[in-house]
Motif scaffolding. Structure first.
Motif, PDB file in Angstrom:
ATOM      1  N   ASN A 118      -1.357 -19.174  16.154  1.00 13.30           N
ATOM      2  CA  ASN A 118      -1.451 -20.077  17.308  1.00 13.30           C
ATOM      3  C   ASN A 118      -2.770 -19.946  18.061  1.00 13.30           C
ATOM      4  N   LEU A 119      -3.456 -18.824  17.836  1.00 10.36           N
ATOM      5  CA  LEU A 119      -4.713 -18.554  18.539  1.00 10.36           C
ATOM      6  C   LEU A 119      -5.778 -19.603  18.226  1.00 10.36           C
ATOM      7  N   LYS A 120      -5.705 -20.174  17.014  1.00 14.98           N
ATOM      8  CA  LYS A 120      -6.702 -21.185  16.608  1.00 14.98           C
ATOM      9  C   LYS A 120      -6.687 -22.395  17.538  1.00 14.98           C
ATOM     10  N   GLY A 121      -5.510 -22.704  18.075  1.00 20.39           N
ATOM     11  CA  GLY A 121      -5.415 -23.863  18.962  1.00 20.39           C
ATOM     12  C   GLY A 121      -5.351 -23.493  20.430  1.00 20.39           C
ATOM     13  N   ASP A 122      -5.230 -22.186  20.731  1.00 20.49           N
ATOM     14  CA  ASP A 122      -5.105 -21.757  22.129  1.00 20.49           C
ATOM     15  C   ASP A 122      -5.746 -20.381  22.310  1.00 20.49           C
ATOM     16  N   LYS A 123      -7.013 -20.381  22.713  1.00 17.73           N
ATOM     17  CA  LYS A 123      -7.784 -19.133  22.830  1.00 17.73           C
ATOM     18  C   LYS A 123      -7.262 -18.217  23.942  1.00 17.73           C
ATOM     19  N   SER A 124      -6.430 -18.767  24.864  1.00 16.64           N
ATOM     20  CA  SER A 124      -5.890 -17.939  25.967  1.00 16.64           C
ATOM     21  C   SER A 124      -4.901 -16.890  25.452  1.00 16.64           C
ATOM     22  N   LEU A 125      -4.490 -17.045  24.187  1.00 12.89           N
ATOM     23  CA  LEU A 125      -3.535 -16.091  23.607  1.00 12.89           C
ATOM     24  C   LEU A 125      -4.202 -14.789  23.158  1.00 12.89           C
ATOM     25  N   GLU A 128      -2.914 -11.671  24.916  1.00  9.32           N
ATOM     26  CA  GLU A 128      -1.573 -11.334  24.410  1.00  9.32           C
ATOM     27  C   GLU A 128      -1.674 -10.637  23.057  1.00  9.32           C
ATOM     28  N   LEU A 129      -2.531 -11.161  22.201  1.00  8.39           N
ATOM     29  CA  LEU A 129      -2.718 -10.578  20.863  1.00  8.39           C
ATOM     30  C   LEU A 129      -3.270  -9.162  20.958  1.00  8.39           C
ATOM     31  N   ASP A 130      -4.200  -8.944  21.887  1.00 10.07           N
ATOM     32  CA  ASP A 130      -4.789  -7.606  22.073  1.00 10.07           C
ATOM     33  C   ASP A 130      -3.716  -6.586  22.457  1.00 10.07           C
ATOM     34  N   ILE A 131      -2.806  -7.000  23.351  1.00  5.30           N
ATOM     35  CA  ILE A 131      -1.736  -6.082  23.776  1.00  5.30           C
ATOM     36  C   ILE A 131      -0.792  -5.793  22.607  1.00  5.30           C
TER      37      ILE A 131
END
Length: 332
Positions: A118-125, A128-131
């Motif tokens: 989902n990160l490809k379409g929403d960089k704000s994630l 969340e991914l880092d955590i």
């Protein structure tokens, strides 16, 4: 292990000596204690996270609770079989914790895959991914998530994941009757070492004694405990530790019909405390007439406490304190 399919649920009255005093003071017809629920699931074995011994089902039951009470065998008895054939509390704890960790890693890996996609379409994630990666790496070292140091923001997010190894834990050292009055033996020491590393609490209990006193009335129970050199039952110690772990406390209501204790989170404000009694009380909250139990006891009656100015009329911002005796005023 394998002896319990569905959890056994124990609903236990929380001991509170203040209620008896209030019942006598108000000549109340009923005394109602607040309760705490314990869900007893089967023991886990190695491979539970992969479904060994119906493990996945049992792990699912753990996801639904607020905290884990981890009962650890700390006694020798050739008549009571141990699944590994030896008594080793540290090994037993490691077995359970590892199964919880493996189950969490499986959940995290699915979440990481989904978030990465989902990160490809929403960089704000990215945050969340880092955590997610941070927690997964920590678990990969064989450590429970609850031992991590997280910021408040990270903590809120990790709580939302419902990780088994992030749930707070009380370790219950189940000892022999001979060790019931002792706070340490070589087995308990193993449990304390692990608990200290996690910042968890340890409660020493003899399940055999608890089974016996559960059949006794209050007077017989007090005599039995005194004979054993114990000030309180293991269940009472466990309830107190559970309240502390979950940040809970009790406020009280009193009148001719009943005296009653109500469980709330520490820091709860008056309208939300009123809502524990009935949702209408919270919606129509006007004021709370509050006197602390100790002040009430010292004065001997509500009228005397009023005369001394010890009864307050509190508004919506009042933070309820443990032992507050409250009368709520509300609009229907």
């Amino acid at each position: 292990p394998f002896c319990t399919i569905e959890p056994n649920v124990g609903v236990v009255a929380v001991p509170d000596e203040r209620l008896k005093v209030l019942t006598d003071m108000y000549n109340a017809k009923k005394t109602i204690h607040t309760t705490i629920e314990f869900y007893d699931i089967a023991g886990l074995v190695k491979g539970a996270s992969r479904g060994e011994g119906l493990g996945n089902k049992f792990l699912g039951h753990i996801r639904e609770v607020a905290a884990i009470v981890h009962v650890v065998r700390c006694f020798d008895d050739p008549n009571v079989v141990h699944v590994d054939g030896k008594i080793n509390p540290a090994s037993d704890i490691d077995t359970i914790n590892m199964e919880l960790i493996l189950s969490d890693m499986e959940l995290l890996e699915r979440r990481i895959t989904k978030t990465t996609k989902n990160l490809k379409g929403d960089k704000s994630l990215q945050k969340e991914l880092d955590i997610l990666n941070k927690v997964n790496d920590f678990l990969g070292e064989g450590k429970s998530a609850r031992a991590m140091e997280l910021t408040d923001e990270e903590d809120e997010f990790v709580k939302s994941l419902a990780l088994l190894s992030y749930k707070p834990v009380i370790y219950v050292a189940n000892v022999s009757e001979e060790d019931a009055a002792a706070e340490d033996n070589e087995y308990i020491a193993q449990v304390r070492k692990i608990a200290d590393e996690e910042g968890s609490d340890v409660v020493v209990v003899c399940a055999g004694i608890e089974a016996e006193i559960s059949e006794l009335d209050d007077e017989e129970k007090a005599m039995f405990l005194e004979d054993l050199g114990l000030k309180e039952s293991g269940l009472e110690k466990l309830i107190r530790a559970s309240y502390s772990l979950l940040g809970l406390m009790s406020f009280l209501t009193a009148g001719e019909d009943e005296t009653r204790a109500w469980t709330i989170k520490i820091g709860t404000k008056a309208p939300q405390a009123a809502g524990k009694i009935h949702t209408d009380f919270e919606r129509g909250f006007i004021k709370a007439e509050v006197v602390n139990y100790k002040d009430l006891l010292e004065q001997g009656s509500l009228a005397a406490a009023r005369e001394k100015g010890l009864v307050g009329m509190e508004g919506k911002d009042y933070v309820v304190k443990d032992g507050d005796v409250i009368l709520f005023r509300f609009n229907v």
